[in-house]
Design a protein around this motif. Structure first.
Motif, short mmCIF file in Angstrom:
data_model
loop_
_atom_site.label_atom_id
_atom_site.label_comp_id
_atom_site.label_asym_id
_atom_site.label_seq_id
_atom_site.Cartn_x
_atom_site.Cartn_y
_atom_site.Cartn_z
N LEU A 71 0.46 0.65 15.54
CA LEU A 71 0.72 2.09 15.73
C LEU A 71 -0.54 2.83 16.18
O LEU A 71 -0.45 3.83 16.90
N GLU A 75 -0.68 5.27 19.35
CA GLU A 75 -1.15 6.66 19.26
C GLU A 75 -2.15 6.97 20.39
O GLU A 75 -2.12 8.05 20.98
N THR A 110 3.54 9.46 14.17
CA THR A 110 2.49 9.07 15.13
C THR A 110 2.35 10.13 16.23
O THR A 110 1.23 10.57 16.56
N VAL A 153 -2.38 9.61 8.65
CA VAL A 153 -2.58 10.16 10.00
C VAL A 153 -2.82 11.67 9.99
O VAL A 153 -3.26 12.23 11.00
#
Length: 474
Positions: A71, A75, A110, A153
């Motif tokens: 991920l 991103e 994300t 995140v």
């Protein structure tokens, strides 16, 4: 049987990792060719591996970390609009068309991270949307890891004072609300893990839950790092909300761990100024919670804080720290009717250590602690339990070590009353401690009254043995 389960889990984990690697390969190829639609397709298929219910939390964590690494690459691709040609606002809408909710929410978090960074929408609005959308996953393990990913995140994108995403004057509260809401939901999922799976041994279940405790605790660490949280906000909003969740979850493991987290991550000054609120939660915890360790750690933190600067000592007097701690310990001992005697004595040892460090001139406080211990021991047979007697020796030795004056310690009215509850063997040990203190400090017992006091304490319960002690020592 256990071996077969472990083998099955290893097989399922290997299959899950292989599925992630397979789809990640095609996702990378799509990223290299700037094919957004294919990248979303294969990333969603990759994340579908996290929908499994067959893995233990430990094995699931391994699978999650494989997906997490992929991920991060996705991103980076999302950040560069020149590669995929889609505005961040459109991308935020596009990923919500993923077929399954778990991949959809991982992709949304994300893209949401990139959305906040683009500043094309206020950070508080995106965060509020994400934390609410994550309610869609209520499976304990899957939901816990999803929210952990959201926390990871977003932690550097909170609208805090001085951050790139500060926004208007009210946004610090938005940051606090986001973290508190995520913490609350994560704790609920974590507590519900104990009901997952049929016929699983409680010991194994609690071990697995314990391994995941830091996922929940990191939210409190994030809260402690928010610059905009001052004492007033902590007192009025943060601490009450966190304690409400701690008390209401009614789970032994969660309550102990989260109380310890609160003590460790927030500043000592905040603990001192909110002492009544923090201590008020202690008697409301489950009877099986090891509250003596929690309170002992709190008193140690406060003792060290008091020793750090003479300027803070007036604050301890102003908030009546000793009185509040003493009262709270009494209420905890009263509430936890099954607490062993050694647990209560351990609390009094910690309180006495705190008192001697913070209020060394208040002999009345010291005597009050000893008196509370006497009250707890009244009506019980003389202590013979090794752990309990060891704590009593620590309790009675502390004033001797602090004042370097046996007479000062022995003038405390409750000192001999505590010694009355020792068995002969422990009484002999204390006689040795007292005599060694006299010799070490060359103490002069100058009057007949003081000599009488000394001997009355020394020979309370075992005169012959303690007389032998004196001669052996000399």
């Amino acid at each position: 049987m256990i071996s077969n389960i472990a083998e099955d889990e290893d097989k399922w984990l290997a299959e899950g990792i292989a599925g992630i690697q397979h789809n990640a390969f095609y996702m990378h190829r799509s990223l290299d060719s700037n094919n957004l639609r294919e990248a979303l397709k294969y990333s969603a298929q990759m994340l579908s591996e996290l929908r499994t219910s067959r893995l233990s939390p430990h094995k699931y964590y391994e699978l999650y970390m494989r997906a997490f690494d992929e991920l991060r690459k996705l991103e980076i691709f999302f950040k560069d609009e020149s590669k995929h040609g889609c505005s961040i606002i459109d991308l935020y809408e596009l990923v919500q068309h993923a077929g399954n909710i778990l991949p959809r929410l991982y992709l949304l978090c994300t893209v949401g991270s990139v959305y906040i960074k683009s500043k094309e929408a206020p950070a508080k609005d995106v965060l509020k949307d994400l934390v609410e959308m994550c309610r869609g996953v209520q499976h304990p393990i899957r939901g816990l890891f999803l929210r952990s990913y959201l926390s990871q995140v977003s932690r550097d994108k909170l609208p805090d004072i001085g951050s790139d995403y500060e926004g208007d004057a009210d946004t610090v509260m938005d940051a606090v609300e986001f973290v508190l809401q995520n913490f609350t939901e994560m704790n609920k999922l974590w507590v519900r893990m104990q009901h997952q799976g049929p016929g699983r041994a409680k010991e194994k279940q609690e071990k697995e839950r314990s391994e995941l405790r830091d996922l929940v605790g990191k939210n409190l660490h994030v809260l402690s790092q928010i610059e905009g949280i001052d004492l007033e906000m902590y007192k009025d909003t943060v601490l009450p909300r966190v304690l409400e969740q701690v008390v209401n979850c009614k789970d032994e493991l969660a309550q102990y761990y989260l109380m310890d987290c609160i003590i460790q991550v927030f500043p000592d000054e905040y603990h001192l100024q909110t002492l009544e609120t923090l201590l008020g939660a202690c008697p409301q915890l489950q009877p099986t919670v090891d509250i003596k360790t929690v309170l002992s750690q709190l008193m140690e933190r406060l003792s060290n804080y008091a020793a750090s600067s003479a300027e803070v000592l007036p604050d301890f007097l102003q908030v009546e720290a000793f009185a509040k701690l003493s009262s709270a310990i009494g209420k905890v001992i009263e509430a936890q009717v099954d607490m062993p005697v050694v647990g209560a004595i351990t609390l009094y040892v910690s309180l006495l250590t705190f008192t001697l460090r913070v209020h060394p001139d208040r002999l009345d406080y010291v005597d009050q602690v000893l008196g509370a211990c006497v009250k707890k021991l009244c009506g019980k047979p003389k202590l013979e339990d090794s752990k309990a007697t060891k704590q009593i020796v620590a309790l009675l030795s502390a004033p001797l070590e602090k004042y370097n004056d046996i007479v000062t310690a022995l003038t405390l009215s409750n000192y001999p009353r505590v010694m009355d509850h020792l068995d002969n063997g422990t009484n002999k040990i204390m006689a040795m401690v007292i005599i060694q203190s006299i010799m070490k400090n060359s103490t002069c017992i100058s009057t007949a009254d003081k000599v009488g006091l000394f001997f009355s304490v020394l020979f309370t319960s075992s005169p012959l043995q303690n007389m032998q002690c004196i001669f052996l020592t000399l």
